[in-house]
Design a protein around this motif. Structure first.
Motif, PDB file in Angstrom:
ATOM      1  N   GLY A 183       0.738  -1.329   0.044  1.00  0.00           N
ATOM      2  CA  GLY A 183       0.108  -0.095  -0.154  1.00  0.00           C
ATOM      3  C   GLY A 183       0.694   1.252  -0.103  1.00  0.00           C
ATOM      4  N   ARG A 184       2.239   1.028  -0.413  1.00  0.00           N
ATOM      5  CA  ARG A 184       2.714   2.522  -0.437  1.00  0.00           C
ATOM      6  C   ARG A 184       3.926   2.576  -1.717  1.00  0.00           C
ATOM      7  NH1 ARG A 184       4.101   5.870   3.574  1.00  0.00           N
ATOM      8  NH2 ARG A 184       5.966   7.393   2.990  1.00  0.00           N
ATOM      9  N   VAL A 185       4.060   3.616  -2.143  1.00  0.00           N
ATOM     10  CA  VAL A 185       4.794   3.655  -3.288  1.00  0.00           C
ATOM     11  C   VAL A 185       6.280   3.702  -2.863  1.00  0.00           C
ATOM     12  CG1 VAL A 185       4.918   6.165  -3.324  1.00  0.00           C
ATOM     13  CG2 VAL A 185       5.371   5.144  -5.423  1.00  0.00           C
ATOM     14  N   VAL A 186       7.207   2.645  -3.682  1.00  0.00           N
ATOM     15  CA  VAL A 186       8.440   2.662  -3.372  1.00  0.00           C
ATOM     16  C   VAL A 186       9.426   2.812  -4.383  1.00  0.00           C
ATOM     17  CG1 VAL A 186       7.787   1.053  -1.556  1.00  0.00           C
ATOM     18  CG2 VAL A 186       8.434   0.150  -4.093  1.00  0.00           C
ATOM     19  N   ALA A 187       8.993   3.054  -5.525  1.00  0.00           N
ATOM     20  CA  ALA A 187       9.899   3.346  -6.722  1.00  0.00           C
ATOM     21  C   ALA A 187       9.080   4.105  -8.047  1.00  0.00           C
ATOM     22  CB  ALA A 187      10.448   2.184  -7.338  1.00  0.00           C
ATOM     23  N   VAL A 188       9.799   4.910  -8.642  1.00  0.00           N
ATOM     24  CA  VAL A 188       9.150   5.589  -9.748  1.00  0.00           C
ATOM     25  C   VAL A 188       9.717   4.652 -10.958  1.00  0.00           C
ATOM     26  CG1 VAL A 188       8.852   7.404 -11.288  1.00  0.00           C
ATOM     27  CG2 VAL A 188       8.611   7.775  -8.827  1.00  0.00           C
ATOM     28  N   ILE A 195      13.617   4.295 -10.181  1.00  0.00           N
ATOM     29  CA  ILE A 195      14.362   5.464  -9.157  1.00  0.00           C
ATOM     30  C   ILE A 195      13.441   4.921  -7.692  1.00  0.00           C
ATOM     31  CG2 ILE A 195      14.535   7.465  -8.429  1.00  0.00           C
ATOM     32  CD1 ILE A 195      14.296   8.685 -11.157  1.00  0.00           C
ATOM     33  N   ALA A 196      14.219   4.295  -6.849  1.00  0.00           N
ATOM     34  CA  ALA A 196      13.406   3.883  -5.596  1.00  0.00           C
ATOM     35  C   ALA A 196      13.293   5.304  -5.064  1.00  0.00           C
ATOM     36  CB  ALA A 196      14.370   3.044  -4.716  1.00  0.00           C
ATOM     37  N   CYS A 197      12.189   5.222  -4.037  1.00  0.00           N
ATOM     38  CA  CYS A 197      12.007   6.408  -3.474  1.00  0.00           C
ATOM     39  C   CYS A 197      10.984   6.142  -2.256  1.00  0.00           C
ATOM     40  CB  CYS A 197      11.503   7.539  -4.455  1.00  0.00           C
ATOM     41  SG  CYS A 197       9.774   7.006  -4.922  1.00  0.00           S
ATOM     42  N   GLU A 198      11.096   7.195  -1.194  1.00  0.00           N
ATOM     43  CA  GLU A 198       9.952   7.231  -0.056  1.00  0.00           C
ATOM     44  C   GLU A 198       8.574   7.968  -0.472  1.00  0.00           C
ATOM     45  OE1 GLU A 198      11.607   9.079   3.605  1.00  0.00           O
ATOM     46  OE2 GLU A 198      13.308   8.218   3.384  1.00  0.00           O
ATOM     47  N   VAL A 199       8.830   8.935  -1.686  1.00  0.00           N
ATOM     48  CA  VAL A 199       7.528   9.780  -1.831  1.00  0.00           C
ATOM     49  C   VAL A 199       7.762   9.869  -3.467  1.00  0.00           C
ATOM     50  CG1 VAL A 199       6.762  11.970  -1.630  1.00  0.00           C
ATOM     51  CG2 VAL A 199       7.512  10.681   0.292  1.00  0.00           C
ATOM     52  N   ALA A 200       6.531   9.918  -4.007  1.00  0.00           N
ATOM     53  CA  ALA A 200       6.439  10.180  -5.462  1.00  0.00           C
ATOM     54  C   ALA A 200       5.208  11.423  -5.465  1.00  0.00           C
ATOM     55  CB  ALA A 200       5.889   9.099  -6.205  1.00  0.00           C
ATOM     56  N   VAL A 201       5.589  12.515  -6.088  1.00  0.00           N
ATOM     57  CA  VAL A 201       4.852  13.592  -6.323  1.00  0.00           C
ATOM     58  C   VAL A 201       4.260  13.967  -7.629  1.00  0.00           C
ATOM     59  CG1 VAL A 201       4.522  16.177  -5.374  1.00  0.00           C
ATOM     60  CG2 VAL A 201       6.207  14.613  -4.230  1.00  0.00           C
ATOM     61  N   LEU A 214      -1.828   5.342 -13.189  1.00  0.00           N
ATOM     62  CA  LEU A 214      -0.794   4.436 -13.216  1.00  0.00           C
ATOM     63  C   LEU A 214      -0.515   3.889 -11.901  1.00  0.00           C
ATOM     64  CD1 LEU A 214       1.977   6.010 -15.717  1.00  0.00           C
ATOM     65  CD2 LEU A 214       0.458   4.014 -16.213  1.00  0.00           C
ATOM     66  N   ALA A 215      -0.747   4.493 -10.870  1.00  0.00           N
ATOM     67  CA  ALA A 215      -0.709   4.075  -9.361  1.00  0.00           C
ATOM     68  C   ALA A 215      -1.805   3.873  -8.619  1.00  0.00           C
ATOM     69  CB  ALA A 215       0.145   5.429  -8.647  1.00  0.00           C
ATOM     70  N   GLY A 216      -2.944   3.630  -9.497  1.00  0.00           N
ATOM     71  CA  GLY A 216      -4.430   3.477  -8.693  1.00  0.00           C
ATOM     72  C   GLY A 216      -4.982   4.672  -7.874  1.00  0.00           C
ATOM     73  N   VAL A 217      -4.315   5.815  -8.390  1.00  0.00           N
ATOM     74  CA  VAL A 217      -4.940   7.038  -7.660  1.00  0.00           C
ATOM     75  C   VAL A 217      -5.891   7.958  -8.609  1.00  0.00           C
ATOM     76  CG1 VAL A 217      -4.017   9.257  -6.815  1.00  0.00           C
ATOM     77  CG2 VAL A 217      -2.941   7.330  -6.096  1.00  0.00           C
ATOM     78  N   PRO A 334      -5.455   9.310  -0.745  1.00  0.00           N
ATOM     79  CA  PRO A 334      -6.023   8.326   0.333  1.00  0.00           C
ATOM     80  C   PRO A 334      -5.955   7.071  -0.188  1.00  0.00           C
ATOM     81  CG  PRO A 334      -7.793   9.420  -0.989  1.00  0.00           C
ATOM     82  CD  PRO A 334      -6.669  10.072  -1.459  1.00  0.00           C
ATOM     83  N   GLU A 335      -5.693   6.656  -1.674  1.00  0.00           N
ATOM     84  CA  GLU A 335      -5.318   5.238  -1.970  1.00  0.00           C
ATOM     85  C   GLU A 335      -4.111   4.861  -1.871  1.00  0.00           C
ATOM     86  OE1 GLU A 335      -7.844   7.328  -5.356  1.00  0.00           O
ATOM     87  OE2 GLU A 335      -6.454   8.092  -3.959  1.00  0.00           O
ATOM     88  N   LEU A 336      -3.001   5.663  -1.856  1.00  0.00           N
ATOM     89  CA  LEU A 336      -1.522   5.237  -1.811  1.00  0.00           C
ATOM     90  C   LEU A 336      -0.871   5.985  -0.883  1.00  0.00           C
ATOM     91  CD1 LEU A 336       0.428   3.024  -3.122  1.00  0.00           C
ATOM     92  CD2 LEU A 336       0.588   5.002  -5.109  1.00  0.00           C
ATOM     93  N   ARG A 337      -0.190   5.380   0.183  1.00  0.00           N
ATOM     94  CA  ARG A 337       0.839   5.999   0.896  1.00  0.00           C
ATOM     95  C   ARG A 337       1.932   6.390   0.156  1.00  0.00           C
ATOM     96  NH1 ARG A 337      -2.828   6.894   2.949  1.00  0.00           N
ATOM     97  NH2 ARG A 337      -3.966   6.012   4.694  1.00  0.00           N
ATOM     98  N   GLY A 338       2.427   7.875   0.539  1.00  0.00           N
ATOM     99  CA  GLY A 338       3.692   8.341  -0.206  1.00  0.00           C
ATOM    100  C   GLY A 338       3.470   8.854  -1.358  1.00  0.00           C
ATOM    101  N   PHE A 339       2.139   8.928  -1.928  1.00  0.00           N
ATOM    102  CA  PHE A 339       1.877   9.380  -3.398  1.00  0.00           C
ATOM    103  C   PHE A 339       1.135  10.785  -3.109  1.00  0.00           C
ATOM    104  CE2 PHE A 339       0.075  10.013  -7.201  1.00  0.00           C
ATOM    105  CZ  PHE A 339       0.581   9.469  -8.403  1.00  0.00           C
ATOM    106  N   PHE A 340       1.926  11.759  -3.563  1.00  0.00           N
ATOM    107  CA  PHE A 340       1.204  13.055  -3.127  1.00  0.00           C
ATOM    108  C   PHE A 340       0.945  13.718  -4.654  1.00  0.00           C
ATOM    109  CE2 PHE A 340       3.239  12.646   0.776  1.00  0.00           C
ATOM    110  CZ  PHE A 340       2.598  13.185   1.572  1.00  0.00           C
ATOM    111  N   VAL A 341       0.000  14.706  -4.379  1.00  0.00           N
ATOM    112  CA  VAL A 341      -0.418  15.222  -5.712  1.00  0.00           C
ATOM    113  C   VAL A 341      -0.458  16.804  -5.452  1.00  0.00           C
ATOM    114  CG1 VAL A 341      -2.516  15.637  -7.336  1.00  0.00           C
ATOM    115  CG2 VAL A 341      -2.198  13.404  -6.264  1.00  0.00           C
ATOM    116  N   GLY A 342       0.017  17.494  -6.878  1.00  0.00           N
ATOM    117  CA  GLY A 342      -0.178  18.951  -6.749  1.00  0.00           C
ATOM    118  C   GLY A 342      -0.629  19.358  -8.033  1.00  0.00           C
ATOM    119  N   ALA A 343      -1.981  19.541  -8.274  1.00  0.00           N
ATOM    120  CA  ALA A 343      -2.383  19.686  -9.756  1.00  0.00           C
ATOM    121  C   ALA A 343      -3.710  20.359  -9.654  1.00  0.00           C
ATOM    122  CB  ALA A 343      -2.423  18.303 -10.267  1.00  0.00           C
ATOM    123  N   GLY A 344      -4.274  20.595 -11.143  1.00  0.00           N
ATOM    124  CA  GLY A 344      -5.403  21.120 -11.109  1.00  0.00           C
ATOM    125  C   GLY A 344      -5.627  22.545 -10.841  1.00  0.00           C
TER     126      GLY A 344
END
Length: 812
Positions: A183-188, A195-201, A214-217, A334-344
């Motif tokens: 339930g958490r993103v670990v790589a892009v 690229i392994a990561c803690e957070v994808a934005v 692509l991430a189910g979000v 809310p669907e995926l930990r570590g996956f942030f959005v800044g858009a719209g």
């Protein structure tokens, strides 16, 4: 520079939001990689108009936009790259009485939030903007700290600042997917490698929805064509000319190289990329649509006659991302930990970019937003926002309303009806006028015979005022029935459900089955993240009820804060049960006619829940009230809903039962001082500041989330305290955001406002603020005024509920 294999944060999208987030996150010491599929600014940033306005209806979003201005004022000196930023001020015109009331209320809102805004006569406005014809202008507002920027330049400057802070930026890299574990993103995943990561934005602009998939979000936004015209030089256009918004003519203006940029928000917008995006769409525009722009052009020429003879350099048609409510989207999905959005960003990405990137970076680094960002939080969306065609239909209406008057209580009309209770058709036939929240149709008020069953919006007394007074009276004096099926409802189940909720809830839920607890859920700062009711059904089952609009948010908050390793699982049961609130001093008389179960005060006390058989239906009854009268929420399986309603209304006739809608709930709760999350309370307010300390389990030693912060505040005192205000003049209209003055000094603003029909007075709730501290004596010892649409009126302050005498009836 070699392509990285790991980073702490990977940002996808090289527009202004992505570069701003990279800039601020790198400055916080994070290892940041930014990926752009083509080149920086190549999506929609490069063709943005570049106006920077600050005032919004939310204090915190106004603060966020102010942060943009702070960043832009210093960025060029920091990076050495020009930004095109200039603080030339912004004008906003009003050309009819309702718009002038709106502008005056906006000026009051600006004062409430500490933003400088001046009301001007038409002549004064024309001195600032000499090219305009003001024959139809009633007045104007001027914000001296508004301005404009060059979108591409400011983005490149942010990118350089990000690199200077250690961020790595890679262009011409396509993201192909995300790697997810538990339930958490670990790589892009990209076409250049993993690229392994803690957070994808996700800052991918109008491609953010596709990237999210692509991430189910789910990222509810769509693309809309937006046009503006660039003129040749025009005599009299100076470099310091303020930006201008003329909403009654649907247009905006800014100076550019001695000419004007003029654009607008047409009432018939054109969606783009309905069937998907073209490949390799970078630094591209759409074909100019002169036919579609002509009505806007004609409106503009009436305001600026010089446009009739000005040379036109270009009519720019660039697609931009827009959202269903006109607000942008920030936060952790809310669907995926570590996956942030800044858009719209709804064509004000340049105005928002500096501040949005800053708060998103702080959200990522701190694990929670730096302050309440609910108006733009991604968790404000729900199940209805999963369908892109629904999102598109609603978004086109939001676009078309961009410059229309923002009337109080105005409802969207598109995409309706969608989610309906089993009573929808029945209530509609009885005169219900519905509103909508998260796709749910909810009765706002009921028209009697001879009344027009539709909303007629105004800044004066609305068309539903008399009807709401009638429903209000029914609840206060007899009995009313409210269809609240849209409530969000959850079950928390498991052998550790009690332990998990005891940690998450500020109040004590560790009670016997059959108990009902009103509680807040707090963040680590003690701020209120949720305000809800918890019914204990058994040793391992809790039934949780919260507001319609908070379904996604509150579920996410509970799930993410269940302590690791605990056997506790949250299940959404919203669609399983209809909810009818039976409220009023005669509510028990109605209920007793339909059940053999004991519903006396002794048999069914306040703050309890029971399973009853009512008119043949299995009902979970909660003895609770949000309107300040005796009553029950009756939760019933949907298939029994229609029969239960018919039985309640039939036996209720002798007791004067009436259908009641949501607008009466608002007037009733204001008289009792009941708080509303998202307005009166939220993440920036603690229970102690909100007068809800009685709902905190201080007397128990058990730990709970936010306890340490509350105990420190209890020791040190608070700097703001929620109070109720009334105005003796019943003609005054309170809507919220009116400025509060204590002894002539500005001390805050109303969080909510309305009319109390039992008292016959305007009522508002708002925080009295004082940096040196606030207590009850401080609040009650002051003399108060409220600024309402630019005028000050005397106000009375109260800390006790206005209708407190009725509490005995509630509990009896």
């Amino acid at each position: 520079m070699s392509f990285p294999t790991q980073a702490r944060a990977v940002i996808v999208g090289g527009g202004i939001i992505g570069c701003s987030t990279a800039y601020h996150l790198a400055k916080l010491g994070w290892e940041v990689v930014l990926l752009e599929r083509h080149r920086l600014t190549s999506g929609s940033t490069w063709h943005a108009a570049g106006l920077v306005g600050q005032l919004r209806t939310s204090a915190n979003i106004t603060q966020l936009l102010g942060e943009s201005v702070k960043v832009y004022r210093s960025l060029e000196a920091e990076t050495g790259l020009a930004t095109g930023w200039k603080m030339n001020g912004g004008l906003r015109l009003a050309c009819n009485e309702e718009r002038w009331i709106e502008v005056k209320r906006q000026a009051t809102t600006a004062r409430s939030f500490g933003l400088e805004m001046h009301l001007l006569t038409p002549a004064e406005a024309r001195k600032l903007w000499p090219l305009m014809d003001v024959h139809d202008v009633i007045g104007a507002a001027y914000l001296p700290t508004d301005g404009q920027a060059n979108p591409s330049d400011i983005t490149q400057s942010l990118a350089r600042g990000a690199r200077m802070a250690g961020a790595k930026i890679f262009e011409n890299v396509e993201v192909t997917g995300f790697e997810i574990e538990k339930g958490r993103v670990v790589a892009v995943l990209t076409d250049k490698g993993r690229i392994a990561c803690e957070v994808a934005v996700n800052c991918a602009g109008q491609w953010a929805r596709e990237l999210g998939q692509l991430a189910g979000v789910n990222v509810p936004l769509v693309s809309v064509e937006h046009q503006y015209m660039v003129t040749e030089r025009i005599e009299g256009v100076s470099s310091d000319l303020p930006t201008l918004r003329d909403p009654d003519r649907l247009t905006y203006y800014k100076e550019e190289v001695g000419g004007l940029v003029m654009g607008g928000y047409e009432p018939n917008p054109i969606p783009w990329a309905r069937k998907g995006f073209p490949k390799n769409f970078e630094f591209q525009l759409l074909d100019s649509n002169f036919d579609h722009f002509t009505p806007i052009m004609e409106l503009a020429m009436g305001r600026v006659p010089a446009l009739q003879t000005a040379g036109v350099k270009q009519l720019i048609n660039g697609p931009e991302s827009f959202t269903p409510d006109g607000n942008f989207i920030l936060g952790e999905a809310p669907e995926l930990r570590g996956f942030f959005v800044g858009a719209g960003f709804n064509a004000f990405g340049i105005a928002s970019g500096g501040g949005a990137g800053k708060v998103l970076a702080e959200w990522i680094a701190g694990g929670e937003p730096p302050y309440d960002l609910w108006p733009v939080d991604i968790r404000r969306f729900g199940r209805n926002h999963q369908d892109v065609e629904w999102v598109r239909e609603r978004t086109l209406q939001a676009y078309a309303r961009h410059y229309t008057i923002a009337y109080p209580s105005e409802e969207f009309t598109t995409g309706r009806p969608l989610r309906r209770s089993p009573l929808y058709a029945t209530l509609k036939a009885q005169g219900a006028v519905f509103g909508e929240k998260l796709g749910w149709e909810r009765p706002n008020w009921f028209a009697a015979a001879g009344e027009v069953a539709e909303d007629q919006y105004t800044y004066k007394r609305p068309s539903w005022f008399t009807a709401v007074a009638r429903e209000h009276k029914a609840i206060r004096e007899a009995v009313g029935l409210i269809d609240q099926t849209s409530f969000a409802k959850f079950m928390l189940v498991g052998r550790d459900a009690e332990a998990a909720l005891s940690w998450i809830c500020a109040n004590d839920v560790a009670k016997k089955p059959g108990s009902l607890t009103y509680t807040q859920m707090l963040n680590k700062r003690g701020g209120i993240e949720a305000d809800l009711t918890v019914a204990r059904l058994s040793e391992t089952e809790f039934y949780i009820v919260t507001g319609t609009g908070f379904a996604t948010h509150d579920a996410d908050w509970i799930r993410r804060n269940i302590p690791e390793g605990k056997d506790a699982h949250l299940v959404d049961v919203t669609s399983a049960n209809a909810v009818f609130s039976l409220m009023g001093p005669k509510a028990r008389m109605v209920l007793e006619k339909l059940t053999s179960d004991d519903v006396s005060n002794a048999g069914f006390p306040f703050g309890q829940c029971r399973k009853l058989s009512v008119a043949g239906a299995p009902v979970l009854a909660l003895r609770v009230t949000y309107v300040g009268e005796l009553g029950w929420e009756l939760h019933v399986p949907v298939e029994f809903g229609a029969a239960l309603y018919e039985a309640l209304m039939a036996v209720g006739q002798e007791f004067g039962i009436a259908n009641v809608g949501y607008r009466a709930i608002e007037t009733l709760r204001l008289e009792k001082g009941y708080r509303a999350w998202g307005g009166d309370i939220g993440p920036d307010y603690t229970p102690l500041e909100a007068g809800l300390g009685w709902a905190v389990k201080f007397r128990k030693t058990m730990p709970f989330l936010g306890r340490e912060a509350l105990e420190a505040q209890k020791r040190n005192g608070v700097k703001k305290l929620l109070a109720t205000f009334t105005v003796d003049d019943p003609s005054v209209i309170l809507l919220g955001r009116e400025t509060i003055y204590r002894n002539g000094e500005r001390v805050g603003w109303l969080a909510s406002g309305g009319f109390g029909h039992t008292l016959g007075l305007p009522i508002g709730l708002g925080y009295v603020r004082n940096p040196a501290g606030v207590d009850e004596d401080f609040v009650l010892s002051g003399t108060y005024e409220l600024e309402v649409a630019g005028e000050r009126v005397h106000a009375n302050v109260h800390l006790a509920p206005l209708h407190d005498a009725k509490m005995e009836r509630i509990k009896a």
